[in-house]
Enzyme design. Structure first.
Site, PDB file in Angstrom:
ATOM      1  N   CYS A  98       0.980  -1.336  -0.152  1.00 11.76           N
ATOM      2  CA  CYS A  98      -0.075  -0.077   0.028  1.00 11.76           C
ATOM      3  C   CYS A  98       0.958   1.229   0.021  1.00 11.76           C
ATOM      4  CB  CYS A  98      -0.861  -0.200   1.296  1.00 11.76           C
ATOM      5  SG  CYS A  98      -1.707   1.575   1.691  1.00 11.76           S
ATOM      6  N   CYS A 102      -3.435   7.538  -1.415  1.00  8.33           N
ATOM      7  CA  CYS A 102      -4.778   7.643  -2.045  1.00  8.33           C
ATOM      8  C   CYS A 102      -5.753   8.138  -1.427  1.00  8.33           C
ATOM      9  CB  CYS A 102      -5.348   6.149  -2.924  1.00  8.33           C
ATOM     10  SG  CYS A 102      -3.741   5.431  -3.334  1.00  8.33           S
ATOM     11  N   THR A 189      -4.142   4.810   7.414  1.00  6.99           N
ATOM     12  CA  THR A 189      -3.127   4.442   6.413  1.00  6.99           C
ATOM     13  C   THR A 189      -2.194   5.815   6.364  1.00  6.99           C
ATOM     14  OG1 THR A 189      -4.345   2.665   5.485  1.00  6.99           O
ATOM     15  CG2 THR A 189      -2.817   3.555   4.223  1.00  6.99           C
ATOM     16  N   GLU A 256      -0.374   1.488   9.061  1.00  8.72           N
ATOM     17  CA  GLU A 256      -1.498   2.057   9.839  1.00  8.72           C
ATOM     18  C   GLU A 256      -1.045   2.602  11.144  1.00  8.72           C
ATOM     19  OE1 GLU A 256      -1.721  -0.673   7.817  1.00  8.72           O
ATOM     20  OE2 GLU A 256      -3.056   0.515   6.260  1.00  8.72           O
ATOM     21  N   HIS A 291     -12.648   5.751  -2.752  1.00  6.80           N
ATOM     22  CA  HIS A 291     -11.814   4.995  -2.256  1.00  6.80           C
ATOM     23  C   HIS A 291     -12.092   3.265  -2.823  1.00  6.80           C
ATOM     24  CE1 HIS A 291      -7.988   4.494  -0.088  1.00  6.80           C
ATOM     25  NE2 HIS A 291      -8.304   3.833   0.579  1.00  6.80           N
ATOM     26  N   TYR A 295      -9.224   0.739  -5.005  1.00  8.39           N
ATOM     27  CA  TYR A 295      -8.826  -0.542  -4.496  1.00  8.39           C
ATOM     28  C   TYR A 295      -8.397  -1.253  -5.610  1.00  8.39           C
ATOM     29  CZ  TYR A 295      -8.950  -0.229   0.376  1.00  8.39           C
ATOM     30  OH  TYR A 295      -8.484  -0.248   1.641  1.00  8.39           O
ATOM     31  N   CYS A 297      -5.562  -0.782  -6.719  1.00  9.85           N
ATOM     32  CA  CYS A 297      -4.124  -1.068  -6.051  1.00  9.85           C
ATOM     33  C   CYS A 297      -3.853  -2.417  -5.695  1.00  9.85           C
ATOM     34  CB  CYS A 297      -3.992   0.239  -4.913  1.00  9.85           C
ATOM     35  SG  CYS A 297      -5.004  -0.718  -3.716  1.00  9.85           S
ATOM     36  N   GLU A 445      -7.106  -5.495   4.532  1.00 15.94           N
ATOM     37  CA  GLU A 445      -7.469  -4.103   4.223  1.00 15.94           C
ATOM     38  C   GLU A 445      -8.482  -4.259   2.937  1.00 15.94           C
ATOM     39  OE1 GLU A 445      -4.320  -1.491   2.332  1.00 15.94           O
ATOM     40  OE2 GLU A 445      -5.228   0.156   3.584  1.00 15.94           O
TER      41      GLU A 445
HETATM   42 FE1  SF4 Z   1      -3.376   1.856   0.055  1.00 20.37          FE
HETATM   43 FE2  SF4 Z   1      -4.628   0.992  -1.874  1.00 20.37          FE
HETATM   44 FE3  SF4 Z   1      -5.855   2.470  -0.099  1.00 20.37          FE
HETATM   45 FE4  SF4 Z   1      -3.911   3.361  -2.224  1.00 20.37          FE
HETATM   46  S1  SF4 Z   1      -6.125   2.493  -2.240  1.00 20.37           S
HETATM   47  S2  SF4 Z   1      -4.297   3.912   0.229  1.00 20.37           S
HETATM   48  S3  SF4 Z   1      -2.662   1.686  -2.100  1.00 20.37           S
HETATM   49  S4  SF4 Z   1      -4.980   0.626   0.297  1.00 20.37           S
HETATM   50 FE    FE Z   2      -7.265   1.670   2.384  1.00 22.56          FE
END
Ligand code: SF4
Ligand code: FE
Length: 490
Positions: A98, A102, A189, A256, A291, A295, A297, A445
């Site tokens: 992570c 974001c 985070t 975190e 958000h 994800y 990501c 997460e």
């Molecule tokens: Fe982390 Fe993914 Fe959230 Fe970005 S979207 S802060 S990489 S968990």
């Molecule tokens: Fe997150």
């Protein structure tokens, strides 16, 4: 825009109050448990410096016309939304963790449109304040944590009904120049690697919860803020001398913390909502929507996991076994299915009243619902392919030992043309992603970040327009509603 080095240097100037293992962390930037997470966040600067990634990483500010890091951008069209998730997949691939930045981007985009709506309804001037604040963030290329999740106490009670009123962050004092707030935000985070924090309410609120309808920004080292660092499985491996193989990923990680706001003063010009309970739901829904899109990501991290599983199969000498191939295909299928939803909710984005763009809410929620499940199946398949050695193999210290090393190299060898060390390395990477420090980001997460699965199901139900679907079925089946009613069949 800041360079990676400028970002790291700027963090050294903060006076963050971070606690870990019962002690204050004196040097947050260089702490071996924290540093990998800083490296992940720093990648958001590093890749913005590379010309080949400019299209993904750099945007043009609609506020100033200047080039800015996309993580500070207010999305102006669907193309911006698509580039956002492509950037996130790419960074997931590069860091296998992570990269934290974001949340602030998603908070800013939620606040940009909601402050506009609030001002239109009530004649306030939150939008102008927010734009001024965010222009500064863009110009300075700062990292902003988005803090939503309150500790919530008794989940059956609303904020103002809690036995302990601090279970939801709230205003405890009003002054002519600002407010004082108290409470805590959980699971934060990236807060330890951020310059600023934007605080938002965590649920829809009723009029009696007025003091809880507060949104604002403060520096992360503001008076009264302190953080208690979250433990991750296997985290102390990072404290071992020369730790490398046993970490699986010795460069990057996530972070975190539980963040306490112990009577923190917020000046008026940094308050973006104060008492407008009727708009708390909008902030929550929009932040969560952005958000849930973000994800994607995890798709980037999934690419690394699939590659690791395929390497493990290669090193074991079974890359062509049909069941292995099929498992790898299944992993790719699941991973790309998440990507499809991320792309879809971005392409189907629409303009808000403020002019900024937001994702399609239904598709963003479907995306995140898939993310609560698919990475777990990807992890199961990767562990299946890797085999049990992933959790029983000896430590790097044993491998380096003069007496034990040769035995480990001999007996834990797979294919004879592959170094045993490389086989052990790929196993540790799979362990890291599915059981170790990175499993926080890749699995738990994925489950709870941006809202637990039930939160998406509520949104899916709200968005699905079941009555319209019933009408479709009635038309096809030639159902005549006028036949219903009185008990006509007897
Ligand atoms: Fe982390 Fe993914 Fe959230 Fe970005 S979207 S802060 S990489 S968990
Ligand atoms: Fe997150």
């Amino acid at each position: 825009m800041k360079t990676k080095q400028e970002y790291i240097d700027s963090l050294r100037e903060l006076d963050l109050k971070v606690y870990m293992f019962g002690k204050r962390v004196e040097n947050v930037v260089d702490h071996p448990i924290i540093r990998p997470s800083l490296n992940s966040l720093a990648a958001t600067f590093e890749y913005a410096e590379k010309p080949e990634y400019e299209d993904l990483m750099v945007a043009t500010s609609h506020l100033t016309g200047k080039k800015i890091n996309r993580f500070t951008h207010i999305h102006q069209n669907s193309d911006d939304l698509v580039k956002k998730i492509k950037m996130q997949r790419m960074l997931g691939q590069q860091t296998a963790s992570c990269f934290q930045r974001c949340v602030g981007m998603d908070a800013a985009n939620a606040l940009y449109s909601t402050t506009y709506d609030m001002d239109k309804a009530n004649g306030t001037n939150y939008h102008e304040r927010f734009v001024k604040y965010w222009t500064w963030i863009q110009d300075e290329d700062l990292v902003v944590d988005g803090a939503m999740t309150d500790t919530k106490g008794d989940r059956g009670k609303s904020p103002s009904m809690q036995d302990d009123p601090d279970q939801y962050l709230h205003v405890v004092e009003r002054r002519p120049d600002g407010v004082v707030v108290r409470g805590a935000k959980a699971h934060q985070t990236g807060m330890v690697n951020s310059h600023e924090v934007i605080v938002m309410p965590t649920i829809s609120l009723r009029p009696e919860d007025k003091d809880y309808a507060i949104s604002f920004a403060v520096p992360t080292d503001a008076e009264g803020i302190f953080m208690i660092y979250g433990r991750q499985s296997c985290d102390t491996r990072k404290l071992e001398e020369g730790a490398d193989i046993d970490l699986g990923n010795n460069t990057y990680g996530g972070t975190e913390a539980l963040v306490i706001f112990d009577n923190v003063f917020v000046p008026n010009e940094r308050i973006f909502m104060d008492g407008e309970t009727e708009f708390a739901g909008s902030i929550v829904e929009r932040f969560a929507g952005f958000h849930r899109q973000s994800y994607v990501c995890k798709v980037g991290v999934g690419d690394v996991l699939i590659g690791a599983a395929a390497l493990a199969a290669d090193y074991n000498g079974v890359p062509r076994a049909s069941h292995i191939r099929d498992k790898l295909i299944e992993m790719v299928h699941l991973n790309e299915t998440m990507y499809c939803c991320g792309l879809a909710c971005s392409h189907e984005g629409h303009a808000t009243a403020s002019g900024s763009y937001e994702i399609d809410m239904m598709l963003a929620n479907v995306n995140k619902q898939n993310v609560t499940r698919f990475p777990y199946e990807l992890a199961r398949l990767a562990q299946d392919i890797a085999g049990g050695l992933m959790v029983t193999q000896p430590s790097e210290a044993d491998l380096r030992d003069e007496t034990l090393g040769p035995y480990i190299r001999k007996y834990l060898r797979g294919r004879s043309d592959v170094a045993t060390e490389n086989r052990l390395r790929v196993n540790r990477l799979i362990e890291n992603l599915t059981l170790g420090t990175a499993a926080v980001g890749y699995l738990t997460e994925s489950m709870h970040g941006a809202g637990s699965p039930q939160a998406q199901r509520i949104m899916i139900q709200r968005q699905c327009n079941m009555e319209a679907k019933k009408a479709l079925a009635k038309r096809i089946a030639h159902i005549d509603d006028s036949l219903n009613g009185e008990n006509t069949e007897h």
